[in-house]
Design an enzyme around this catalytic site. Structure first.
Site, mmCIF file in Angstrom:
data_model
loop_
_atom_site.group_PDB
_atom_site.id
_atom_site.type_symbol
_atom_site.label_atom_id
_atom_site.label_comp_id
_atom_site.label_asym_id
_atom_site.label_seq_id
_atom_site.Cartn_x
_atom_site.Cartn_y
_atom_site.Cartn_z
ATOM 1 N N LYS A 143 2.397 4.394 1.507
ATOM 2 C CA LYS A 143 2.574 4.864 2.873
ATOM 3 C C LYS A 143 2.309 6.363 2.858
ATOM 4 O O LYS A 143 3.047 7.134 2.259
ATOM 5 C CB LYS A 143 3.993 4.594 3.376
ATOM 6 C CG LYS A 143 4.192 5.078 4.800
ATOM 7 C CD LYS A 143 5.575 4.746 5.318
ATOM 8 C CE LYS A 143 5.699 4.920 6.813
ATOM 9 N NZ LYS A 143 5.230 6.176 7.349
ATOM 10 N N GLU A 177 -4.966 6.615 7.713
ATOM 11 C CA GLU A 177 -4.063 7.764 7.799
ATOM 12 C C GLU A 177 -4.827 8.970 7.247
ATOM 13 O O GLU A 177 -5.385 8.923 6.153
ATOM 14 C CB GLU A 177 -2.806 7.486 6.967
ATOM 15 C CG GLU A 177 -1.713 8.496 7.157
ATOM 16 C CD GLU A 177 -0.799 8.223 8.376
ATOM 17 O OE1 GLU A 177 -1.036 7.253 9.127
ATOM 18 O OE2 GLU A 177 0.132 9.012 8.570
ATOM 19 N N PHE A 225 -7.023 1.845 5.668
ATOM 20 C CA PHE A 225 -6.288 0.626 5.307
ATOM 21 C C PHE A 225 -6.596 -0.582 6.180
ATOM 22 O O PHE A 225 -6.029 -1.647 5.977
ATOM 23 C CB PHE A 225 -4.784 0.863 5.222
ATOM 24 C CG PHE A 225 -4.180 1.584 6.400
ATOM 25 C CD1 PHE A 225 -4.025 0.933 7.604
ATOM 26 C CD2 PHE A 225 -3.791 2.910 6.286
ATOM 27 C CE1 PHE A 225 -3.469 1.588 8.684
ATOM 28 C CE2 PHE A 225 -3.230 3.574 7.369
ATOM 29 C CZ PHE A 225 -3.071 2.914 8.577
ATOM 30 N N ARG A 258 -2.040 9.267 11.970
ATOM 31 C CA ARG A 258 -2.658 7.947 12.090
ATOM 32 C C ARG A 258 -3.897 8.108 12.957
ATOM 33 O O ARG A 258 -3.802 8.594 14.088
ATOM 34 C CB ARG A 258 -1.663 6.992 12.741
ATOM 35 C CG ARG A 258 -2.191 5.615 13.066
ATOM 36 C CD ARG A 258 -2.187 4.757 11.822
ATOM 37 N NE ARG A 258 -2.567 3.380 12.063
ATOM 38 C CZ ARG A 258 -1.725 2.402 12.365
ATOM 39 N NH1 ARG A 258 -0.432 2.664 12.529
ATOM 40 N NH2 ARG A 258 -2.151 1.172 12.518
ATOM 41 N N GLU A 314 0.853 -1.193 0.000
ATOM 42 C CA GLU A 314 0.000 0.000 0.000
ATOM 43 C C GLU A 314 0.877 1.227 0.000
ATOM 44 O O GLU A 314 2.031 1.167 0.443
ATOM 45 C CB GLU A 314 -0.870 0.031 1.271
ATOM 46 C CG GLU A 314 -2.069 -0.881 1.196
ATOM 47 C CD GLU A 314 -2.761 -1.049 2.550
ATOM 48 O OE1 GLU A 314 -3.827 -1.645 2.582
ATOM 49 O OE2 GLU A 314 -2.186 -0.584 3.554
ATOM 50 N N ARG A 316 -3.410 7.822 17.201
ATOM 51 C CA ARG A 316 -2.686 6.648 17.643
ATOM 52 C C ARG A 316 -2.330 6.754 19.120
ATOM 53 O O ARG A 316 -2.215 5.762 19.811
ATOM 54 C CB ARG A 316 -1.444 6.588 16.765
ATOM 55 C CG ARG A 316 -0.370 5.764 17.264
ATOM 56 C CD ARG A 316 0.698 5.771 16.219
ATOM 57 N NE ARG A 316 1.929 5.358 16.835
ATOM 58 C CZ ARG A 316 3.081 5.315 16.216
ATOM 59 N NH1 ARG A 316 3.151 5.688 14.947
ATOM 60 N NH2 ARG A 316 4.146 4.913 16.824
ATOM 61 N N ARG A 323 4.476 -3.644 17.459
ATOM 62 C CA ARG A 323 5.252 -3.450 16.261
ATOM 63 C C ARG A 323 5.412 -4.844 15.682
ATOM 64 O O ARG A 323 6.033 -5.701 16.304
ATOM 65 C CB ARG A 323 6.609 -2.870 16.634
ATOM 66 C CG ARG A 323 6.956 -1.688 15.829
ATOM 67 C CD ARG A 323 8.105 -0.903 16.331
ATOM 68 N NE ARG A 323 7.668 0.446 16.683
ATOM 69 C CZ ARG A 323 7.186 1.328 15.831
ATOM 70 N NH1 ARG A 323 7.079 1.053 14.541
ATOM 71 N NH2 ARG A 323 6.805 2.517 16.223
HETATM 72 P P1 AMP Z 1 6.365 5.280 10.847
HETATM 73 O O1 AMP Z 1 5.521 6.399 11.391
HETATM 74 O O2 AMP Z 1 7.472 5.745 9.960
HETATM 75 O O3 AMP Z 1 6.777 4.311 11.931
HETATM 76 O O4 AMP Z 1 5.438 4.420 9.871
HETATM 77 C C1 AMP Z 1 4.289 3.788 10.306
HETATM 78 C C2 AMP Z 1 3.101 4.685 10.114
HETATM 79 O O5 AMP Z 1 2.801 4.878 8.734
HETATM 80 C C3 AMP Z 1 1.822 4.138 10.654
HETATM 81 O O6 AMP Z 1 1.721 4.330 12.034
HETATM 82 C C4 AMP Z 1 0.775 4.942 9.916
HETATM 83 O O7 AMP Z 1 0.552 6.153 10.602
HETATM 84 C C5 AMP Z 1 1.454 5.310 8.606
HETATM 85 N N1 AMP Z 1 0.836 4.720 7.405
HETATM 86 C C6 AMP Z 1 0.704 5.392 6.255
HETATM 87 N N2 AMP Z 1 0.145 4.632 5.313
HETATM 88 C C7 AMP Z 1 -0.091 3.424 5.863
HETATM 89 C C8 AMP Z 1 -0.658 2.209 5.374
HETATM 90 N N3 AMP Z 1 -1.082 2.081 4.125
HETATM 91 N N4 AMP Z 1 -0.730 1.169 6.243
HETATM 92 C C9 AMP Z 1 -0.284 1.279 7.518
HETATM 93 N N5 AMP Z 1 0.258 2.406 8.018
HETATM 94 C C10 AMP Z 1 0.352 3.468 7.212
#
Ligand code: AMP
Length: 560
Positions: free
Chosen positions: A256, A306, A347, A261, A254, A276, A422
């Site tokens: 990102k 998101e 998602f 979130r 998907e 979140r 995680r």
């Molecule tokens: P990070 O914040 O870099 O740890 O990346 C994880 C975060 O990406 C998640 O907590 C979501 O907020 C965000 N995210 C964006 N797009 C998606 C997606 N398609 N599926 C899951 N998480 C996503």
């Protein structure tokens, strides 16, 4: 229950580094508690009166607390300030002030746990004019009745740093020990119930009254935010495929998205949105509730998604912090929804029509989601691709970046939804930002355990035209105690001025810093701020003028 008894436990907890001992101390506290006290103790043991899902804030700064200590004891604020500086902990200063106090409460009473808890809850409720004064009064009332040790922990509680080394995991283990058999399976049952409720009061009572079976029966309840499933990081596309799935399993990709979130809870016409971190943001994004009401045909659902802000003209996502400004806005909320319109990219669907889908595979959750979500302005499901073919995935990844998104997520299509974890079956792939070499311009003495160190370092890049070091952020993580001691020793001779706990420095020390993103920010002189900066290493080989320049920062900002 006397507050002094809880303080005894605090002291015992602070006196040991052993997690096992801490767990045993808490388990005893919980097991001995009566019906009324148990729900109070499970939050107070971590220094708050509230469960995690109520993001209540006391709104009491160190300065207000110092005033309250002075008011309760008759000791001057300056003297308290001196003690505070010496020890680095306002709680210690409060204990000292109480032992030296020059005035006594008229009718001293013994503090009990209920009163402390009720006062904290009351303080969190104060709003508007005069609320600061009322907060000071409330804290000083407690302190007037406190013995020195009680004052120490009251002040730490009020400031949100209890410093007894009890994390959520210790509370979990202690509950499993107090009311169950303390085995791995018991801890897991407690943990899962917690991730679905974010409320140890509910978890503790359930464990006590209904045991493991009761905990396992705890499920999602709408409008009570859950902990969301989190992703790990992957180095690249090929690695991500290997990370999330066995060769015979499906990988779902998907986009990102980079926004906020959110979990959206819907029942009938009622829609509420939580982040979140469990904060409710429904009112900050009024357009979201109406989009969900229109587009989601289910009577009840919990959507994991998101929320992304878009630039109307360019049709591209805006930087995360531009959107996050909307979170705290109380005024012009409607107007902002016009200037920074949002789209909810959905998602996942952990719950629908009254039933939990947590244990269903992702592919099943999505096949339940698709028919009930119709694409509207402001809401759609995340862009997807199901493939293990690297070249197709690379195209998808490039398309995500070209559209201004952060990268892609790889997910095992057969995996269950694990709240709060995680997990290895969901990973993110995004371009790495190259580290920057930056100069330390100012610093701040830490509080607490690290109070001998300059723990918070302000970082500047080099502006050759002005021969100056405009700041781009502030660093407080990434170093070990040893590194921190070394940095402090190097920085101390560079101090040019002191203001409170902050010092200004001759810009000489260069550090290599990694970070997740560059944001534009009014907070720093450069106009930019690094998101999540981390210390990598010292660059003693570089002179300050060799640091990365402001124009380099600008370039990186534009490229991301
Ligand atoms: P990070 O914040 O870099 O740890 O990346 C994880 C975060 O990406 C998640 O907590 C979501 O907020 C965000 N995210 C964006 N797009 C998606 C997606 N398609 N599926 C899951 N998480 C996503």
């Amino acid at each position: 229950m006397e507050y002094a008894a809880l303080v005894e436990t605090y002291r015992a907890l602070a006196g040991t580094d052993s997690t096992l001992e801490k767990t045993a101390l808490l388990a005893e506290l919980f097991a001995d508690a009566n019906e009324t006290h148990l729900p109070l103790l499970v939050t107070l043991c971590r220094g708050t009166a509230f469960p995690a899902r109520e993001s209540a804030e006391l709104g009491i700064s160190s300065n207000l607390t110092r005033e309250a200590i002075s008011k309760a004891t008759g000791i001057g604020e300056e003297e308290i300030e001196d003690r505070w500086r010496e020890t680095g902990d306002l709680g210690d200063a409060a204990a000292w002030a109480v032992s030296e106090r020059t005035q006594q409460a008229l009718v001293p009473t013994t503090l009990d746990v209920e009163t402390v808890h009720a006062t904290l809850a009351e303080i969190a409720g104060y709003e508007g004019e005069g609320s600061q004064g009322r907060r000071i009064d409330a804290v000083s009332r407690l302190l007037s009745d406190a013995e020195p040790e009680e004052a120490r922990y009251l002040v730490r509680t009020v400031l949100g740093h209890l410093r007894v080394g009890v994390g959520s995991g210790t509370v979990r283990d202690a509950l499993a020990e107090a009311f169950l058999d303390g085995e791995e399976a018991d801890r897991e049952a407690v943990e899962r119930a917690y991730q679905l409720t974010n409320d140890y009061r509910i978890v503790a009572e359930t464990a006590r009254d209904r045991g493991v079976e009761g905990l396992r029966a705890v499920s999602i309840e709408l409008f009570r935010p859950i902990e969301l499933m989190l992703a790990e990081k992957s180095e690249g596309i090929a690695e991500a495929i290997r990370d999330v799935a066995e060769p015979d399993e499906d990988v779902l990709w998907e986009y990102k998205y980079d926004g906020i979130r959110v979990q959206v809870h819907k029942r009938g016409e009622e829609v509420r949105v939580f982040t979140r971190r469990l904060e409710e943001v429904t009112e900050a994004f009024p357009e979201l509730a109406s989009a969900v009401r229109e587009a989601v045909s289910a009577e009840s659902a919990l959507l994991d998604a998101e929320l992304v802000g878009y630039d109307r003209e360019r049709g591209r996502p805006v930087a995360f912090q531009q959107l996050s400004r909307r979170v705290r806005r109380k005024y012009d909320v409607e107007e902002l929804s016009e200037t920074i319109p949002t789209t909810l990219h959905v998602f996942d669907l952990p719950f629908v029509e009254g039933a939990s889908l947590l244990d269903e595979p992702l592919s099943e959750r999505l096949s339940r989601l698709d028919p009930l979500l119709s694409k509207r302005e402001g809401i759609e499901h995340a862009e997807r691709l199901r493939s293990r073919a690297e070249d197709r995935v690379r195209e998808f990844y490039e398309a995500a970046l070209a559209a201004g998104h952060e990268g892609v997520m790889a997910k095992n299509a057969g995996a269950a939804y694990q709240p709060g974890r995680r997990v290895r079956h969901v990973v993110k792939v995004k371009p790495a930002m190259e580290p920057l070499d930056l100069v330390v311009t100012r610093a701040q003495w830490s509080e607490g355990r690290r109070s001998d160190y300059l723990g918070r370092l302000f970082l500047g890049c080099y502006d050759p035209e002005a021969d100056d070091f405009p700041e781009v952020g502030r660093l407080s993580t990434g170093y070990t105690d040893e590194e921190l001691a070394e940095l402090t020793a190097l920085l101390e001779p560079l101090v040019t001025g002191t203001e409170g706990r902050r010092v200004s420095l001759r810009p000489e020390l260069v550090l290599e810093i990694e970070y997740e993103e560059i944001q534009d920010s009014p907070e720093y002189g450069s106009g930019y701020a690094l998101r999540f900066p981390r210390f990598l290493r010292r660059r003693d080989d570089l002179a300050p003028a060799d640091a990365d320049t402001l124009s380099r920062v600008e370039e990186l900002y534009d490229d991301q």
